[in-house]
Design a protein around this motif. Structure first.
Motif, short mmCIF file in Angstrom:
data_model
loop_
_atom_site.label_atom_id
_atom_site.label_comp_id
_atom_site.label_asym_id
_atom_site.label_seq_id
_atom_site.Cartn_x
_atom_site.Cartn_y
_atom_site.Cartn_z
N ALA A 1 -16.89 -29.61 -11.84
CA ALA A 1 -16.60 -30.46 -10.68
C ALA A 1 -16.89 -29.76 -9.35
N GLY A 2 -17.37 -28.53 -9.42
CA GLY A 2 -17.71 -27.79 -8.21
C GLY A 2 -16.59 -26.93 -7.66
N LYS A 3 -15.45 -26.89 -8.35
CA LYS A 3 -14.33 -26.02 -7.93
C LYS A 3 -14.46 -24.71 -8.70
N ARG A 4 -15.22 -23.81 -8.16
CA ARG A 4 -15.64 -22.63 -8.91
C ARG A 4 -14.79 -21.43 -8.54
N ASN A 5 -13.74 -21.25 -9.32
CA ASN A 5 -12.80 -20.18 -9.08
C ASN A 5 -12.45 -19.46 -10.39
N LEU A 6 -11.97 -18.24 -10.26
CA LEU A 6 -11.39 -17.51 -11.38
C LEU A 6 -9.91 -17.31 -11.08
N THR A 7 -9.06 -17.67 -12.03
CA THR A 7 -7.62 -17.65 -11.81
C THR A 7 -6.93 -16.81 -12.90
N GLU A 8 -5.63 -16.69 -12.79
CA GLU A 8 -4.81 -15.96 -13.78
C GLU A 8 -5.40 -14.58 -14.04
N ILE A 9 -5.70 -13.87 -12.99
CA ILE A 9 -6.41 -12.59 -13.09
C ILE A 9 -5.41 -11.48 -13.46
N ARG A 10 -5.76 -10.74 -14.51
CA ARG A 10 -4.90 -9.66 -15.01
C ARG A 10 -5.76 -8.42 -15.26
N ILE B 1 -12.73 -14.88 -19.15
CA ILE B 1 -13.81 -14.00 -18.72
C ILE B 1 -13.26 -12.57 -18.67
N TYR B 2 -13.95 -11.65 -19.33
CA TYR B 2 -13.62 -10.24 -19.23
C TYR B 2 -14.65 -9.56 -18.33
N LEU B 3 -14.20 -8.91 -17.28
CA LEU B 3 -15.07 -8.15 -16.39
C LEU B 3 -14.71 -6.68 -16.54
N ILE B 4 -15.56 -5.92 -17.20
CA ILE B 4 -15.25 -4.55 -17.58
C ILE B 4 -16.25 -3.59 -16.94
N TRP C 1 -10.43 -5.32 -5.56
CA TRP C 1 -10.75 -5.51 -6.97
C TRP C 1 -11.40 -4.28 -7.60
N GLN C 2 -11.15 -3.11 -7.05
CA GLN C 2 -11.69 -1.89 -7.64
C GLN C 2 -11.15 -1.69 -9.06
N ALA C 3 -11.99 -1.17 -9.92
CA ALA C 3 -11.59 -0.88 -11.31
C ALA C 3 -12.05 0.51 -11.68
N LYS C 4 -11.22 1.25 -12.39
CA LYS C 4 -11.61 2.56 -12.88
C LYS C 4 -12.62 2.41 -14.01
N ASN C 5 -13.34 3.47 -14.30
CA ASN C 5 -14.30 3.44 -15.41
C ASN C 5 -13.60 3.05 -16.71
N GLY C 6 -14.22 2.11 -17.43
CA GLY C 6 -13.66 1.65 -18.69
C GLY C 6 -12.56 0.62 -18.55
N CYS C 7 -12.23 0.25 -17.32
CA CYS C 7 -11.17 -0.74 -17.07
C CYS C 7 -11.78 -1.97 -16.40
N GLY C 8 -10.96 -2.93 -16.04
CA GLY C 8 -11.47 -4.12 -15.38
C GLY C 8 -10.43 -5.19 -15.24
N TRP C 9 -10.88 -6.44 -15.37
CA TRP C 9 -10.02 -7.59 -15.13
C TRP C 9 -10.32 -8.70 -16.14
N GLN C 10 -9.29 -9.43 -16.50
CA GLN C 10 -9.41 -10.63 -17.31
C GLN C 10 -9.08 -11.82 -16.42
N ALA C 11 -9.86 -12.88 -16.49
CA ALA C 11 -9.64 -14.05 -15.65
C ALA C 11 -9.89 -15.32 -16.44
N HIS C 12 -9.32 -16.41 -15.94
CA HIS C 12 -9.51 -17.73 -16.57
C HIS C 12 -10.47 -18.56 -15.73
N LEU C 13 -11.40 -19.22 -16.42
CA LEU C 13 -12.33 -20.14 -15.77
C LEU C 13 -12.12 -21.52 -16.39
N SER C 14 -11.76 -22.48 -15.56
CA SER C 14 -11.58 -23.85 -16.04
C SER C 14 -12.93 -24.55 -16.11
#
Length: 209
Positions: free
Chosen positions: A197-206, A3-6, A178-191
């Motif tokens: 299975a109801g374990k709704r998390n985002l991991t490996e956040i970069r 997941i890319y959050l930009i 989790w603040q991000a500057k304009n044009g920036c953001g975070w990458q995360a993994h969703l299993s």
């Protein structure tokens, strides 16, 4: 699934330190240059990221303009539930313009949790953002056997990103972490398996970029 959050590029109001929520500003010239000549010179894939198979934006112009610059060949899907928080009476004003306002002082002292006059409480804003994200993940995983292929990008707002990662991000951190500057953001993994299975998390956040 990645997941890319930009966060969208800079607008005139962002550059002036204004509260820009429901105001439908376009990107500023500086914002466009930062996206094409600065932060993302060489393009999104040129910076080592995979081209997303799905790109979602809010209902506000600045996110669509940003997504078109970063992902010119990708179709965009609008989700108004991802719109930035509505700041009501504080909209398009700066700290200097508001610092003597008792309602503003009360809002700041609440950590932004209370609703500005005519605006949106942080909890209500977070709840609608989370609902929109759950719908997006459901669409992304629909009909896919095994791990979903290809990243999904959300080109949204600073508040939207903070709300999502404060709710789903592991390890748990506060909203403003989790603040991000304009044009920036975070990458995360969703299993996919965990999500179903109801374990709704985002991991490996970069950070992005």
């Amino acid at each position: 699934m990645e997941i890319y959050l930009i966060r969208h590029g800079r607008t005139k109001g962002n550059g002036e330190g204004r509260y820009i929520g429901s105001t439908d500003e376009p990107l500023s010239g500086e914002g466009r240059r930062e996206l094409t000549e600065g932060l993302w010179k060489g393009g999104f894939s040129g910076a080592g990221f995979k081209r997303p198979r799905m790109v979602y934006v809010s209902g506000l112009l600045r996110t669509r303009e940003t997504a078109k610059l970063l992902f010119p060949r990708c179709p965009l899907t609008v989700r108004e539930g991802l719109n930035e928080c509505r700041f009501g009476a504080f909209e398009h004003k700066t700290y200097e313009e508001l610092k003597g306002d008792p309602a503003y002082i009360e809002w700041i002292e609440s950590g932004g949790a209370s609703a500005p006059p005519g605006g949106e409480a942080k909890a209500d804003f977070a709840a609608r953002t989370i609902r929109a994200f759950e719908e997006i993940v459901s669409e992304a995983l629909s009909g896919i056997d095994g791990e979903a292929k290809g990243p999904v990008a959300l080109v949204v707002h600073g508040g939207s990103i903070m709300a999502l990662l404060a709710h789903y991000g592991l390890p748990r951190e506060g909203f403003y972490h989790w603040q991000a500057k304009n044009g920036c953001g975070w990458q995360a993994h969703l299993s996919e398996a965990d999500w179903r299975a109801g374990k709704r998390n985002l991991t490996e956040i970069r950070s992005i970029p």
